[in-house]
Design a protein around this motif. Structure first.
Motif, PDB file in Angstrom:
ATOM      1  N   PRO A 138      13.579   3.271  -6.885  1.00 27.48           N
ATOM      2  CA  PRO A 138      13.564   1.721  -6.597  1.00 27.48           C
ATOM      3  C   PRO A 138      14.318   1.263  -5.889  1.00 27.48           C
ATOM      4  O   PRO A 138      14.227   0.067  -5.253  1.00 27.48           O
ATOM      5  CB  PRO A 138      14.042   1.345  -8.201  1.00 27.48           C
ATOM      6  CG  PRO A 138      14.867   2.755  -8.626  1.00 27.48           C
ATOM      7  CD  PRO A 138      14.178   3.989  -8.047  1.00 27.48           C
ATOM      8  N   GLU A 139      15.497   1.916  -5.300  1.00 20.73           N
ATOM      9  CA  GLU A 139      16.277   1.516  -4.468  1.00 20.73           C
ATOM     10  C   GLU A 139      15.692   2.070  -3.033  1.00 20.73           C
ATOM     11  O   GLU A 139      16.473   1.697  -1.614  1.00 20.73           O
ATOM     12  CB  GLU A 139      17.678   2.302  -4.424  1.00 20.73           C
ATOM     13  CG  GLU A 139      18.394   1.780  -5.852  1.00 20.73           C
ATOM     14  CD  GLU A 139      19.844   2.601  -5.866  1.00 20.73           C
ATOM     15  OE1 GLU A 139      20.392   2.745  -5.103  1.00 20.73           O
ATOM     16  OE2 GLU A 139      20.002   2.697  -7.120  1.00 20.73           O
ATOM     17  N   GLY A 140      14.606   2.303  -2.743  1.00 15.44           N
ATOM     18  CA  GLY A 140      14.029   2.643  -1.463  1.00 15.44           C
ATOM     19  C   GLY A 140      13.203   1.706  -1.036  1.00 15.44           C
ATOM     20  O   GLY A 140      12.651   2.099   0.418  1.00 15.44           O
ATOM     21  N   MET A 141      12.945   0.668  -1.352  1.00 14.43           N
ATOM     22  CA  MET A 141      12.382  -0.505  -0.799  1.00 14.43           C
ATOM     23  C   MET A 141      12.714  -0.768   0.750  1.00 14.43           C
ATOM     24  O   MET A 141      11.739  -1.021   1.806  1.00 14.43           O
ATOM     25  CB  MET A 141      12.252  -1.674  -1.542  1.00 14.43           C
ATOM     26  CG  MET A 141      11.284  -1.761  -2.817  1.00 14.43           C
ATOM     27  SD  MET A 141       9.520  -1.164  -2.258  1.00 14.43           S
ATOM     28  CE  MET A 141       9.038  -2.622  -1.457  1.00 14.43           C
ATOM     29  N   ASP A 142      13.952  -0.601   1.066  1.00 12.05           N
ATOM     30  CA  ASP A 142      14.314  -1.476   2.464  1.00 12.05           C
ATOM     31  C   ASP A 142      13.909  -0.061   3.517  1.00 12.05           C
ATOM     32  O   ASP A 142      13.583  -0.551   4.389  1.00 12.05           O
ATOM     33  CB  ASP A 142      16.012  -1.328   2.318  1.00 12.05           C
ATOM     34  CG  ASP A 142      16.737  -2.417   1.846  1.00 12.05           C
ATOM     35  OD1 ASP A 142      15.806  -3.498   1.388  1.00 12.05           O
ATOM     36  OD2 ASP A 142      17.956  -2.508   1.397  1.00 12.05           O
ATOM     37  N   GLU A 143      14.033   0.938   3.135  1.00 11.66           N
ATOM     38  CA  GLU A 143      13.573   2.134   3.900  1.00 11.66           C
ATOM     39  C   GLU A 143      11.971   2.050   3.910  1.00 11.66           C
ATOM     40  O   GLU A 143      11.575   2.356   5.063  1.00 11.66           O
ATOM     41  CB  GLU A 143      14.081   3.576   3.323  1.00 11.66           C
ATOM     42  CG  GLU A 143      15.625   3.714   3.209  1.00 11.66           C
ATOM     43  CD  GLU A 143      16.349   3.221   4.522  1.00 11.66           C
ATOM     44  OE1 GLU A 143      15.881   3.375   5.573  1.00 11.66           O
ATOM     45  OE2 GLU A 143      17.320   2.462   4.227  1.00 11.66           O
ATOM     46  N   ILE A 144      11.463   1.875   3.000  1.00 13.39           N
ATOM     47  CA  ILE A 144       9.885   1.526   3.017  1.00 13.39           C
ATOM     48  C   ILE A 144       9.493   0.578   4.149  1.00 13.39           C
ATOM     49  O   ILE A 144       8.620   0.808   4.952  1.00 13.39           O
ATOM     50  CB  ILE A 144       9.207   1.402   1.780  1.00 13.39           C
ATOM     51  CG1 ILE A 144       9.180   2.650   0.857  1.00 13.39           C
ATOM     52  CG2 ILE A 144       7.751   1.114   1.630  1.00 13.39           C
ATOM     53  CD1 ILE A 144       8.807   2.648  -0.532  1.00 13.39           C
ATOM     54  N   ILE A 201       0.736  -1.242  -0.084  1.00 15.13           N
ATOM     55  CA  ILE A 201       0.029  -0.095  -0.002  1.00 15.13           C
ATOM     56  C   ILE A 201       0.952   1.161   0.025  1.00 15.13           C
ATOM     57  O   ILE A 201       0.694   2.318  -0.836  1.00 15.13           O
ATOM     58  CB  ILE A 201      -1.134   0.043   1.192  1.00 15.13           C
ATOM     59  CG1 ILE A 201      -1.962  -1.108   1.342  1.00 15.13           C
ATOM     60  CG2 ILE A 201      -1.870   1.393   1.347  1.00 15.13           C
ATOM     61  CD1 ILE A 201      -2.711  -1.442   2.465  1.00 15.13           C
ATOM     62  N   VAL A 202       1.857   1.426   0.697  1.00 17.44           N
ATOM     63  CA  VAL A 202       2.790   2.695   1.037  1.00 17.44           C
ATOM     64  C   VAL A 202       3.673   2.613  -0.340  1.00 17.44           C
ATOM     65  O   VAL A 202       3.296   3.901  -0.788  1.00 17.44           O
ATOM     66  CB  VAL A 202       3.742   2.366   2.194  1.00 17.44           C
ATOM     67  CG1 VAL A 202       4.796   3.526   2.205  1.00 17.44           C
ATOM     68  CG2 VAL A 202       2.953   2.307   3.461  1.00 17.44           C
ATOM     69  N   THR A 203       3.920   1.673  -0.995  1.00 16.86           N
ATOM     70  CA  THR A 203       4.696   1.675  -2.134  1.00 16.86           C
ATOM     71  C   THR A 203       3.823   2.227  -3.394  1.00 16.86           C
ATOM     72  O   THR A 203       4.419   3.169  -3.964  1.00 16.86           O
ATOM     73  CB  THR A 203       5.202   0.284  -2.450  1.00 16.86           C
ATOM     74  OG1 THR A 203       6.094  -0.025  -1.588  1.00 16.86           O
ATOM     75  CG2 THR A 203       6.024   0.473  -3.755  1.00 16.86           C
ATOM     76  N   LEU A 233      16.619   7.309  -1.527  1.00 18.87           N
ATOM     77  CA  LEU A 233      16.016   7.158  -0.053  1.00 18.87           C
ATOM     78  C   LEU A 233      16.870   6.198   0.864  1.00 18.87           C
ATOM     79  O   LEU A 233      17.380   5.137   0.850  1.00 18.87           O
ATOM     80  CB  LEU A 233      14.597   6.327   0.034  1.00 18.87           C
ATOM     81  CG  LEU A 233      13.837   6.580   0.955  1.00 18.87           C
ATOM     82  CD1 LEU A 233      13.472   8.289   1.029  1.00 18.87           C
ATOM     83  CD2 LEU A 233      12.458   6.001   0.911  1.00 18.87           C
ATOM     84  N   ARG A 234      17.552   7.163   1.944  1.00 11.99           N
ATOM     85  CA  ARG A 234      18.361   6.627   2.988  1.00 11.99           C
ATOM     86  C   ARG A 234      17.633   6.921   4.273  1.00 11.99           C
ATOM     87  O   ARG A 234      16.739   7.785   4.435  1.00 11.99           O
ATOM     88  CB  ARG A 234      19.786   7.278   2.681  1.00 11.99           C
ATOM     89  CG  ARG A 234      20.283   7.148   1.335  1.00 11.99           C
ATOM     90  CD  ARG A 234      21.832   7.613   1.271  1.00 11.99           C
ATOM     91  NE  ARG A 234      22.198   7.674  -0.068  1.00 11.99           N
ATOM     92  CZ  ARG A 234      22.835   6.720  -0.549  1.00 11.99           C
ATOM     93  NH1 ARG A 234      22.922   5.575  -0.023  1.00 11.99           N
ATOM     94  NH2 ARG A 234      23.207   6.789  -1.833  1.00 11.99           N
ATOM     95  N   PRO A 235      18.088   6.168   5.322  1.00 10.53           N
ATOM     96  CA  PRO A 235      17.703   6.135   6.598  1.00 10.53           C
ATOM     97  C   PRO A 235      17.594   7.675   7.115  1.00 10.53           C
ATOM     98  O   PRO A 235      16.824   8.165   7.749  1.00 10.53           O
ATOM     99  CB  PRO A 235      18.816   5.621   7.494  1.00 10.53           C
ATOM    100  CG  PRO A 235      19.200   4.688   6.684  1.00 10.53           C
ATOM    101  CD  PRO A 235      19.322   5.322   5.213  1.00 10.53           C
TER     102      PRO A 235
END
Length: 383
Positions: free
Chosen positions: A274-280, A256-258, A333-335
């Protein structure tokens, strides 16, 4: 304007009920019937099932629009709601009867989102909306007056300013009332005659407006916020209540968030992440653990903060983080991009919630594999 009353870019109505057009591409948040016009058109073309009077789509097609699917011609319908199918089926079926629909749930369970998309799919217009607040007057639900016309010529149809509900009744469309429980109780009860008798009296003119076939009403409400006015039993009986739950699993909430972040990002001209999935996934995990009062593995009990930590708030945290990464970082997207938003979402009560957050950081985040950068970013922001 197109055949079904939808403009190319968006629409609104002035006090007289006339459509006001938004220039193409300039709407910050296009209405559902505009943003997903292609999907709605494809569903209408493929839909050969019976449709209730004045419905744009059949109940099956409305449910498909909300839940997603692939049509026979290969058109992919994106899901607008991720959750139990039966909930949407019951909601759609309710609208096909003479019972109004009440979407009930805690804040952030997509009540407004579902309401908007149901109205868009059923009537092709989600803008017949009354926004409930503590100051919502009776006129917002019934009708008001053009006082210049009223003083000049007395009460008349020309002087009357119809509410969104009145227009929906006259046109056989779906009206929406958001945050019904925030409206004062005496104003809420204005809906009783409308929902039971399907008529809206105009005593000043000795007339009434009768609802034509196709009219129905969707209301949303929650009982968690402050300032809530409980519905009277008489009004509640006029609704079929459907409870929207929180996402059942972490994967559902991440999905949902993605999806919502991608949609909002396109509107704001933000690049995809695309590289932000870990942070999501990390944001969703933090929200779920603090919301549930226990870690995902069930081993550690946690104190919960005073806020709701809803899915909607997680979407906001990630969207803000993506904007930070875009405008002040390298676009990844990073911490550090989500840490400040997380702190703001969790710490609503500066005294009690800050203690909850610090305990969570030190007892859970600090010891979790792969979360060292996230821990440091959160510590820096909270210092």
């Amino acid at each position: 304007m197109s055949e079904n009353g939808i403009t190319a870019a968006g629409q609104a109505r002035d006090a007289a009920g006339e459509t006001v057009r938004t220039p193409a591409g300039e709407a910050l948040r296009p209405h559902a019937e505009v943003a997903f016009a292609t999907e709605l058109s494809a569903l209408a073309a493929a839909d050969d099932r019976p449709r209730p009077e004045r419905w744009r789509l059949s109940p099956w097609a409305v449910a498909t629009y909300l839940l997603g699917g692939t049509l026979a011609d290969g058109t992919v319908i994106t899901p607008k709601y991720v959750g139990p199918r039966r909930i949407i089926e019951v909601a759609v079926t309710t609208l096909a009867t003479d019972r109004a629909l009440l979407l009930l749930g805690v804040p952030g369970t997509a009540k407004t989102w579902v309401s908007e998309h149901l109205a868009a799919a059923v009537s092709g217009d989600s803008t017949l909306l009354v926004q409930g607040t503590a100051g919502t007057p009776e006129e917002a639900i019934r009708y008001g007056w053009n006082y210049a016309e009223l003083l000049a010529h007395g009460p008349s149809r020309d002087a009357l300013v119809p509410s969104p509900v009145m227009r929906a009744m006259a046109q056989g469309m779906t009206a929406r009332v958001e945050e019904l429980t925030r409206i004062p109780a005496d104003v809420q009860d204005t809906l009783i005659t409308i929902l039971s008798e399907k008529t809206l009296p105009i005593p000043e003119l000795g007339q009434e407006v009768q609802a034509v076939r196709g009219f129905n009403l969707i209301a949303t409400a929650n009982d968690r916020d402050r300032g809530v006015n409980d519905l009277s039993s008489a009004l509640r009986r006029r609704f079929n209540t459907v409870v929207l739950p929180l996402p059942a699993s972490p994967d559902d909430e991440v999905d949902i968030v993605t999806r919502r972040v991608e949609q909002i990002g396109r509107t704001l001209r933000l690049p995809p992440a695309p590289e932000g999935m870990d942070e999501i996934r990390r944001v969703v995990t933090v929200f779920r653990e603090l919301r549930d009062g226990v870690t995902a593995d069930g081993r550690t009990k946690l104190k919960s903060p005073s806020g709701t930590l809803s899915t909607a708030e997680a979407i906001s945290v990630v969207t803000n983080g993506l904007a930070l990464a875009t405008h002040f970082g390298d676009g990844v997207l990073r911490p550090g991009d989500v840490a400040a938003g997380l702190l703001g979402a969790v710490v609503r009560d500066p005294a009690a919630d800050r203690v909850v957050w610090q305990e969570y950081l030190e007892t859970v985040v600090r010891e979790r594999d792969g979360w060292k950068d996230f821990y440091r970013a959160c510590r820096e922001v909270g210092a």
